[in-house]
Design a protein around this motif. Structure first.
Motif, PDB file in Angstrom:
ATOM      1  N   ALA B  62       0.825  -1.200   0.000  1.00 30.27           N
ATOM      2  CA  ALA B  62       0.000   0.000   0.000  1.00 30.27           C
ATOM      3  C   ALA B  62       0.857   1.247   0.000  1.00 30.27           C
ATOM      4  CB  ALA B  62      -0.911  -0.009   1.225  1.00 30.27           C
ATOM      5  N   GLY B  63       0.467   2.235  -0.710  1.00 31.15           N
ATOM      6  CA  GLY B  63       1.202   3.486  -0.778  1.00 31.15           C
ATOM      7  C   GLY B  63       2.268   3.491  -1.854  1.00 31.15           C
ATOM      8  N   ILE B  64       2.495   2.358  -2.447  1.00 28.47           N
ATOM      9  CA  ILE B  64       3.511   2.282  -3.504  1.00 28.47           C
ATOM     10  C   ILE B  64       2.807   1.891  -4.786  1.00 28.47           C
ATOM     11  CG2 ILE B  64       5.579   1.107  -4.314  1.00 28.47           C
ATOM     12  CD1 ILE B  64       6.328   0.660  -1.407  1.00 28.47           C
ATOM     13  N   ALA B  65       2.856   2.809  -5.719  1.00 28.42           N
ATOM     14  CA  ALA B  65       2.169   2.546  -6.981  1.00 28.42           C
ATOM     15  C   ALA B  65       3.050   1.782  -7.956  1.00 28.42           C
ATOM     16  CB  ALA B  65       1.721   3.863  -7.599  1.00 28.42           C
ATOM     17  N   SER B  66       4.334   2.018  -7.845  1.00 30.90           N
ATOM     18  CA  SER B  66       5.243   1.329  -8.775  1.00 30.90           C
ATOM     19  C   SER B  66       6.650   1.280  -8.175  1.00 30.90           C
ATOM     20  CB  SER B  66       5.269   2.056 -10.139  1.00 30.90           C
ATOM     21  OG  SER B  66       5.738   3.377  -9.951  1.00 30.90           O
ATOM     22  N   LEU B  67       7.388   0.358  -8.690  1.00 30.30           N
ATOM     23  CA  LEU B  67       8.802   0.243  -8.298  1.00 30.30           C
ATOM     24  C   LEU B  67       9.645   0.438  -9.559  1.00 30.30           C
ATOM     25  CD1 LEU B  67       8.699  -2.863  -5.951  1.00 30.30           C
ATOM     26  CD2 LEU B  67       9.287  -0.549  -5.265  1.00 30.30           C
ATOM     27  N   GLN B  68      10.543   1.411  -9.462  1.00 29.16           N
ATOM     28  CA  GLN B  68      11.396   1.704 -10.614  1.00 29.16           C
ATOM     29  C   GLN B  68      12.806   1.168 -10.345  1.00 29.16           C
ATOM     30  OE1 GLN B  68      13.322   5.600 -11.407  1.00 29.16           O
ATOM     31  NE2 GLN B  68      11.765   5.758 -13.027  1.00 29.16           N
ATOM     32  N   PHE B  69      13.270   0.350 -11.251  1.00 31.68           N
ATOM     33  CA  PHE B  69      14.616  -0.220 -11.127  1.00 31.68           C
ATOM     34  C   PHE B  69      15.513   0.391 -12.187  1.00 31.68           C
ATOM     35  CE2 PHE B  69      11.687  -3.269  -9.387  1.00 31.68           C
ATOM     36  CZ  PHE B  69      12.323  -3.723  -8.244  1.00 31.68           C
ATOM     37  N   THR B  70      16.617   0.860 -11.758  1.00 33.86           N
ATOM     38  CA  THR B  70      17.599   1.390 -12.704  1.00 33.86           C
ATOM     39  C   THR B  70      18.904   0.634 -12.480  1.00 33.86           C
ATOM     40  OG1 THR B  70      16.578   3.563 -12.574  1.00 33.86           O
ATOM     41  CG2 THR B  70      18.798   3.437 -13.524  1.00 33.86           C
ATOM     42  N   VAL B  71      19.359  -0.008 -13.523  1.00 32.96           N
ATOM     43  CA  VAL B  71      20.574  -0.825 -13.415  1.00 32.96           C
ATOM     44  C   VAL B  71      21.665  -0.191 -14.260  1.00 32.96           C
ATOM     45  CG1 VAL B  71      21.579  -3.116 -13.667  1.00 32.96           C
ATOM     46  CG2 VAL B  71      19.158  -2.864 -13.096  1.00 32.96           C
ATOM     47  N   THR B  72      22.731   0.158 -13.614  1.00 33.47           N
ATOM     48  CA  THR B  72      23.890   0.726 -14.314  1.00 33.47           C
ATOM     49  C   THR B  72      25.131  -0.029 -13.873  1.00 33.47           C
ATOM     50  OG1 THR B  72      24.139   2.315 -12.536  1.00 33.47           O
ATOM     51  CG2 THR B  72      22.941   3.062 -14.475  1.00 33.47           C
ATOM     52  N   GLY B  73      26.164   0.136 -14.604  1.00 32.86           N
ATOM     53  CA  GLY B  73      27.404  -0.534 -14.195  1.00 32.86           C
ATOM     54  C   GLY B  73      28.371  -0.677 -15.339  1.00 32.86           C
TER      55      GLY B  73
END
Lengths: 377, 855
Positions: B62-73
């Protein structure tokens, strides 16, 4: 002919006589014969001979050079004619000779015409001077050493602590030579068919003076020194044990094979004075650091196996344990100070040219003796 | 600020997300591992207390509409991999979601939990996650999500550089947001002004300025503007680190709690002073500048500069995480001790400077027959090649050689086996070699009476007589010490007047002495001032030793041990590198190349010739151990070491020569014929002007190993011990007792066998009257080489004495009398003028001081 005084004779001997120079061939001849007969001959003797020769040539060169601009170069005393042919000519002959280019001395009784032979002789001595000077200098500065060293710390080239061939003249200044360091060794590949060695020259403060890559036939030159790589040589430490008894333990020196034996390109024999009845050979594949060992004891096989330094370096065969415990790779490098080849060549050319000029252009000289025609008649 | 108090978070399980990736942006078919070029990552996300979020199926908390993953390296070559950004809005029935399209490499996973209005409510990061190809997912561990901290003056910076890589190939923002430079909002001091724009404290703009004004604040001195007066004590004395703006040598500039890659060698390139005073000293009062020590003459790790992995082979302070060597805070800077890795078990050996047995066992764990077999070392080093391939016997994966003898070894030297206490020879590291310092009560009394003012009569328990030896066998004093020491165990008095020049070829200037048997300690053959590590008594027959008694690890700190003369060491050297060869100490305690006056051997064993006039000082010098009569011959038995016919050439050392060829064939000292030697114990004496004889060195360069290498002619390490057999110069099979023979061609034939009592073979017994003054019935023996024309097959070159099975008296009687002094000053004895086997020991008629093999 006029009489020759003793000082004049000495002067002639020292300055103009071509035969006196032959004395300087005696010692070289002795040296050559001594070497042929395997006698002990000293290079210093030849050095002293050449130094004296050099001195004499220098004096003669000065003597000749100073006369190049004079009207009278040879002088009446120089090789006067032994047999006089008397030509009766009228008094007008002298002007005719002068008109033809002859110059006469103050007395007017001797004249000579400039010829290219005299400068030829001068050139001869100039050439000899160059040859002897640089030859002697190069001999005194001679430096040649053969080292076997691997990748590691720099090796001094001053001859101290060095085995093998080392020759240095009195002015070689070996203490000021740089140290030689092998940075890496390149086994034979397409670029370096016989392998190569990257070297660095290090000064006394451990600073790198120069780096280069040497290979057989491709020397590196620095500071008048030529660094030649001759070849790679390997030492392999091979041990054969029978229980606690060491049957064989020795560094075996491996030299390049003229023709590869399979994958192996270096070979060395196991037999030596300490090996007793152990005989056989060792073949090396330097790329794989593997050694094929074939050893016999009293004619019977001890071991016949392949060992890898950084792999299976121990193998049991029967009651014997064979192990390869070390490999050393040496670059055989000859370091020599180069000679002044160009100056020597110039000297030789000048001397040769001088000789040719001397032989081709003969002196033109006249001695005049005034007599009255009445008396002659 | 509650949301920033991470320590108050309690963690609730959020969906366990499986981020599957496929190589080169391929599709999710790689999830099943069908594509060998792809990999995957698993991570567990947790958020803090109060978030009221729980893992649920088919939905985000609840309270989280989406999860954004950013992968760099970056990939294995250090090149940036494509940025992967994906957003999930729901989970599957297991509470998992999937993100695809990630390249293999070393990656940072940045996670943002977004509200419905796209504002960031939580964020978290995982750094240095190694993604490999294959179906097995890399575990990124737990990613802690916490409420984001916003720093207004840096907002634009972060926005633009969100996917920028830092110097370590990881996400710059991820690094930075975990750093105090970002987190500390309260620091407002030290503002900077750039073109009229003032920024305060640390942070992006605080260091770089608002418009890229300062590209490299570390080198321009910005670090010191804030930290100048507040360095940790360990940095105070470090001039190099501080004065030269070298903070980023060690510290990752965007996250100063991390160290830059190359952590061990970079940080330890400079010393760290742990004292409150801050005075930098180059020893273990703090931590020495270690890295440079690996470029000394001898050192561990060969063929290149040290790597972090190689450090972690020995040190538990380093560990490998995702293929990168990281500091292991469980050991690093944990107290004053260091934690050495047991190379077989990965257990810790604690070393604070006094646990010498720990240090021995640490050394043995690698320097044994099978090398470093631990799983931890294998995990660090497998596949590495820094000059050679990794293997348990090449744990550093280096060239296994050195710059001076230049011979590549097959593996580490197995000293543990060499030290086996049942070996014929061993130095007393794994256990005592002898049990007593004194042989018999009578001998102990003689010893006491030589200096009663300074000595105490030994107690009975210190005397072998009446006790059992190390094997538990009763010691028969009458048999084992059959001939009681008379005190004549050193050279006798000097004859007067001196009739023989010191570099002469004949004669002795000393009277001979009678025979006797004793311990080495009684006979005063040990240096009387050296105290072994961890011991309270000076060195003696029954001492136990440690690796550090001979090797520089014993000098890890100034004052950590004593020099031969008993003074405290003043130089810190340690086990990483030494100016000496083979990481050996010298007897002067300096960090300098040894020579035949200063070998480590002379810490314990008396040696060296007296400086100046050795004839006038019979109690000094090499002659005490191996009495030298003149340049050619020794006096005979007047020594505890029954060496005879000892040639000065035998002393030739070739240390400092480069390459095996030169080390074996020529001494660096030229010609040692004037014998002006100084004993090491009176160190400081200048080298003799003459030098040693040429052409008799060996590959180690150490003269002692000409004779003492436990039967090994060419192999290294025999001086630690050995249990070999050899054929002596009289054709008999001998065990390699007394570490003999060595790397020279010498084939020592102990007279009467090793107990000196075997006279059963008349062939090896003197005949009365064969030479003046020589009694019959004496056992013969001595040094032999393998032939007068020996071609030197080993790495030594002596060929002075030929092999002969026929004992020959060392003739050449050029003097008067027999050399025992009974014929007056003209008694100049005989000398060997020919290259005969040297069988003079028994025939010389001088005193024998010998000892049994066990007591």
């Amino acid at each position: 002919m006029r009489e020759t005084s003793t000082p004049a004779a000495i002067k002639k001997l020292m300055l103009t006589s071509p035969w006196f120079l032959l004395i300087f061939l005696v010692i070289p001849f002795y040296i050559v014969v001594g070497i042929k007969l395997h006698l002990h001959v000293s290079g210093d003797l030849l050095l002293a001979n050449n130094a004296c020769f050099l001195l004499l040539v220098a004096v003669r060169l000065i003597w000749y050079a100073l006369r190049l601009g004079r009207d009278i170069r040879y002088g009446a005393d120089y090789r006067p004619p032994r047999n006089l042919d008397t030509l009766v000519r009228p008094i007008e002959t002298k002007p005719e000779l002068a008109a033809a280019g002859y110059r006469f001395d103050a007395q007017g009784s001797y004249g000579e015409k400039r010829d290219l032979g005299f400068p030829g002789t001068t050139l001869l001595y100039a050439g000899l001077l160059l040859l002897l000077f640089f030859g002697t200098y190069d001999y005194l500065r001679e430096y040649s050493i053969m080292v076997r060293t691997g990748v590691g710390e720099p090796m001094p080239l001053d001859g101290k602590g060095l085995a093998g061939q080392f020759e240095a003249g009195g002015l070689a200044a070996t203490s000021s030579l740089p140290q030689l360091q092998v940075k890496s060794q390149i086994l034979p590949n397409a670029q370096w068919p016989q392998g190569a060695t990257e070297i660095a020259l290090i000064d006394k403060d451990h600073k790198e003076l120069a780096t280069g890559t040497i290979a057989p036939g491709k020397p590196f030159r620095y500071g008048g020194l030529d660094f030649h790589m001759i070849r790679f040589i390997f030492d392999t430490l091979i041990v054969i044990r029978e229980g606690k008894s060491i049957v064989y333990e020795s560094f075996v020196k491996l030299l390049p094979l003229p023709v590869k034996k399979g994958e192996f390109s270096y070979f060395g024999g196991l037999a030596n004075k300490d090996s007793g009845a152990v005989k056989g050979g060792a073949w090396l594949n330097p790329e794989k650091r593997s050694v094929l060992v074939e050893a016999t004891l009293d004619g019977k096989k001890l071991v016949d196996t392949q060992l890898e330094l950084w792999g299976e370096n121990k193998k049991v065969q029967g009651k014997y344990l064979a192990s390869l415990e070390g490999i050393a790779q040496w670059s055989e490098i000859r370091v020599a100070r180069g000679r002044h080849r160009s100056m020597l060549m110039i000297g030789a050319a000048l001397a040769l040219l001088g000789v040719v000029m001397r032989l081709v252009f003969r002196p033109k000289r006249v001695w005049l003796n005034e007599r009255s025609a009445t008396r002659d008649n | 600020m509650k949301q920033l108090c991470l320590h108050k978070l309690h963690y609730l399980l959020l969906p366990v997300l499986l981020m599957a990736m496929t190589g080169c942006g391929a599709n999710s078919s790689a999830l099943n591992g069908a594509n060998g070029g792809s990999g995957s990552v698993t991570a567990k996300l947790v958020i803090g207390k109060g978030a009221a979020a729980k893992a649920v199926a088919n939905a985000l908390p609840a309270g989280i509409a989406s999860l954004q993953f950013t992968v760099t390296g970056s990939d294995a070559n250090g090149n940036a991999i494509p940025v992967v950004r994906n957003t999930i809005t729901t989970t599957d029935s297991n509470g998992q979601g999937t993100v695809t399209g990630i390249y293999p490499g070393q990656v940072t996973v940045a996670v943002k939990a977004l509200a419905a209005n796209n504002t960031v409510v939580y964020e978290g990061f995982a750094i240095n996650v190694t993604v490999a190809a294959g179906p097995t997912p890399a575990n990124a561990g737990t990613i802690v999500l916490s409420a984001p901290l916003t720093k207004p003056q840096d907002a634009n910076c972060v926005a633009c550089h969100e996917t920028t890589l830092d110097v370590n190939g990881q996400n710059l923002v991820a690094d930075f947001k975990q750093s105090g430079h970002y987190m500390n909002l309260s620091w407002t001091a030290n503002p900077r002004s750039d073109n009229g724009v003032v920024t305060t404290g640390a942070g992006c703009a605080g260091c770089h300025g608002p418009s890229h004004n300062d590209v490299n604040p570390a080198t321009s001195g910005r670090c010191y503007e804030c930290h100048g007066g507040n360095f940790y004590p360990s940095h105070l004395g470090n001039a190099v680190a501080i004065q030269n703006n070298n903070c980023n040598n060690c510290h990752q500039p965007h996250n100063t709690t991390q160290f830059v890659q190359g952590t061990c060698v970079a940080c330890h390139a400079v010393g760290q002073d742990a004292t409150a005073s801050g005075s930098f000293v180059d020893d273990n009062s703090g931590v020495r500048a270690i890295t440079a020590e690996f470029s000394k003459r001898s050192h561990h790790i060969t063929g290149g500069s040290p790597k972090d992995e190689q450090c972690a082979v020995c040190h538990l302070e380093g560990k490998v995480v995702n293929g990168i060597v990281m500091v292991d805070s469980a050991y690093h800077m944990k107290g004053a001790a260091i934690y050495l890795r047991n190379a077989d078990t990965d257990a810790a050996f604690v070393w604070s400077g006094t646990e010498h047995t720990n240090m021995d066992n640490f050394c043995f764990s690698c320097h044994d027959s099978n090398g470093a077999t631990s799983a931890g070392i294998a995990a660090i080093m497998t596949g590495k090649n820094f000059g050679g391939p990794f293997s348990p016997t090449n744990p550093f994966a280096d060239t296994l050689t050195n710059g001076y003898d230049q011979v590549a070894r097959a593996g580490v030297v197995d000293v543990k086996t060499a030290f086996t206490t049942s070996n014929a020879s061993h130095h007393a590291v794994s256990g005592q070699r002898y049990k007593y310092r004194f042989s018999t009560a009578a001998n102990a009394l003689v010893w006491f009476n030589r200096d009663p003012a300074h000595r105490t009569m030994p107690a009975a328990s210190e005397i072998a007589e009446g006790h059992t030896d190390l094997d538990g066998n009763a010691i028969d004093a009458a048999a084992d010490f059959g001939e009681t020491m008379t005190g004549d165990y050193s050279l006798g008095g000097q004859l007067t007047p001196l009739t023989t020049p010191k570099n002469g070829t004949t004669g002795s200037n000393f009277t001979a002495k009678g025979e006797g048997e004793s311990t080495l300690y009684e006979a005063e053959k040990f240096v009387g001032t050296y105290v072994p590590l961890g011991a309270s008594n000076t060195v003696a027959d029954n001492s136990t030793l440690h690796c550090g008694d001979c090797h520089t690890v014993g000098q890890w700190k100034a004052g950590s041990t004593t020099n031969a003369d008993g003074s405290a060491t003043t130089v810190a050297i340690g086990a990483h590198g030494s100016a000496n060869e083979y990481l050996l100490r010298n007897s002067l305690g300096t960090d300098a190349l040894h020579n035949n006056l200063t070998y480590v051997c002379f810490n314990c064993h008396k040696a060296g010739l007296a400086a100046g006039n050795w004839f006038a000082a019979p109690t000094l010098g090499f002659g005490v151990l191996h009495p030298v009569q003149n340049k050619n011959q020794v006096m005979g038995y007047a020594t505890a070491h029954a060496i005879s016919a000892f040639h000065i050439q035998c002393l030739a050392d070739s240390a400092n020569n480069i390459g095996a060829t030169d080390r074996l064939s020529k001494s660096w000292e030229g010609d040692k014929t004037t014998l002006d030697y100084a004993p090491a114990v009176v160190g400081g004496a200048a080298l003799p002007a003459g030098g040693s004889d040429a052409n008799y060195g060996n590959i180690t360069g150490i003269a002692c190993t000409n004779c003492h290498n436990s039967g090994l002619r060419s192999s290294f390490g025999g001086i630690h011990g050995g249990d070999n057999t050899y054929t002596d110069g009289l054709g008999r099979t001998q065990k390699s007792y007394r570490f003999m023979p060595g790397m020279g061609n010498y084939r020592y034939a102990p007279p009467g066998g090793w107990d000196g009592k075997d006279v059963s073979n008349p062939k090896f017994v003197t005949v009365a009257g064969n030479a003046a003054g020589i009694a019959g019935g004496k056992p013969m023996g001595g040094c032999y080489t393998n032939g007068a024309v020996d071609t030197n097959p080993g790495y030594s070159s002596c060929n002075h004495h030929g092999t002969s099975t026929t004992p020959v008296y060392g003739g050449g009687t050029t003097g008067v009398g027999n050399g025992d002094g009974t014929n007056g000053a003209g008694d100049t004895s005989k000398t060997s003028a020919t290259w005969e086997p040297t069988v003079r020991e028994a025939t010389a008629g001088n005193a024998l001081v010998t000892r049994p093999l066990k007591y």
